[in-house]
Write an enzyme that holds these catalytic residues in place. Structure first.
Site, PDB file in Angstrom:
ATOM      1  N   THR A  13      40.291  51.654  38.937  1.00  0.00           N
ATOM      2  CA  THR A  13      38.423  52.413  39.626  1.00  0.00           C
ATOM      3  C   THR A  13      38.253  51.618  40.437  1.00  0.00           C
ATOM      4  O   THR A  13      38.032  51.754  41.854  1.00  0.00           O
ATOM      5  CB  THR A  13      37.700  52.945  39.037  1.00  0.00           C
ATOM      6  OG1 THR A  13      38.318  51.849  37.932  1.00  0.00           O
ATOM      7  CG2 THR A  13      38.586  54.508  37.675  1.00  0.00           C
ATOM      8  N   HIS A 110      34.068  40.301  37.041  1.00  0.00           N
ATOM      9  CA  HIS A 110      33.731  40.939  36.015  1.00  0.00           C
ATOM     10  C   HIS A 110      33.265  41.580  35.046  1.00  0.00           C
ATOM     11  O   HIS A 110      31.944  41.460  36.314  1.00  0.00           O
ATOM     12  CB  HIS A 110      34.173  39.354  35.005  1.00  0.00           C
ATOM     13  CG  HIS A 110      33.835  38.815  33.736  1.00  0.00           C
ATOM     14  ND1 HIS A 110      35.736  38.705  32.885  1.00  0.00           N
ATOM     15  CD2 HIS A 110      32.678  38.945  33.090  1.00  0.00           C
ATOM     16  CE1 HIS A 110      34.657  38.743  31.930  1.00  0.00           C
ATOM     17  NE2 HIS A 110      33.867  38.871  31.266  1.00  0.00           N
TER      18      HIS A 110
END
Ligand code: GRF
Length: 200
Positions: A13, A110
């Site tokens: 994604t 992250h």
């Protein structure tokens, strides 16, 4: 033109957000020159194929030992002659030989506000499980340069996301992706492509 190589392991994604952003001009002066996955089943590879982006699998399972895999990964990366390597959910410890060659030209997304919930063992859903267990009211995502450590390189962008009552790890992960990851990763690439940020 910034030549970007995207490394993936899963659903892709974040790769899709990069593809869409290049296509709609949100990311300027950039070409996605390739996709590398360590996982031959990664749906990210399908996304690359749908967008006519060269993709290949470099899997540790195909090599006698980690050293051979590391060399093969570096050789594969080199073949694209990238200006920037983007780790978009790439669940591989980046080899020292790659860092030495590309330090300052590798970025990672992250799913937390570093320095919270990062480092060894904090990846994917585990990050959101830890955030919910700690009871934080705000989490988010971070884009940072990759250095020899784990999630320790210079931070480029961060975006905060509210934790809501009743959040499950899956619901929180999706909100962090939608509201933070898919926005700041393309933004960071655009900034690098336009010379608005440099390493250290
Ligand atoms: C995302 O949660 C990202 O924060 C983490 O790995 C996951 C990748 O998801 N690094 P996708 O493959 O980009 O959908």
């Amino acid at each position: 033109m910034l030549k970007v190589l995207v490394c993936v392991s899963g659903g892709g994604t974040n790769l899709q957000a990069i593809i869409d952003s290049v296509n709609n001009g949100t990311i300027r002066n950039t070409e996605i020159v390739g996709v590398i996955s360590n996982n031959r089943n990664a749906y990210a590879l399908e996304r690359a194929a749908q967008n006519s982006i060269k993709a290949e699998v470099v899997s540790p399972k195909d090599y006698a030992d980690r050293e051979d895999f590391n060399k093969a990964l570096l050789a594969a990366m080199d073949s694209y002659e990238p200006n920037l390597i983007v780790l978009a959910g790439f669940l591989v410890v980046i080899p020292k030989i790659v860092i030495e060659k590309y330090e300052g030209r590798i970025i990672n997304i992250h799913p937390s506000l570093i320095p919270s919930f990062c480092g060894t063992g904090y990846y994917g859903l585990k990050v959101h499980v830890a955030a919910l267990e700690r009871g934080v009211k705000v989490t988010g995502a971070t884009v940072h340069f990759v250095d020899a450590g784990t999630d320790t390189g210079p931070i480029i962008l961060q975006k905060a996301v509210e934790v809501e009552a009743g959040d499950t790890p899956e619901v929180l992960q999706k909100r962090v992706m939608e509201q933070a990851e898919w926005k700041i990763l393309p933004k960071a690439i655009d900034m690098i492509a336009c010379g608005e940020v440099s390493y250290k």
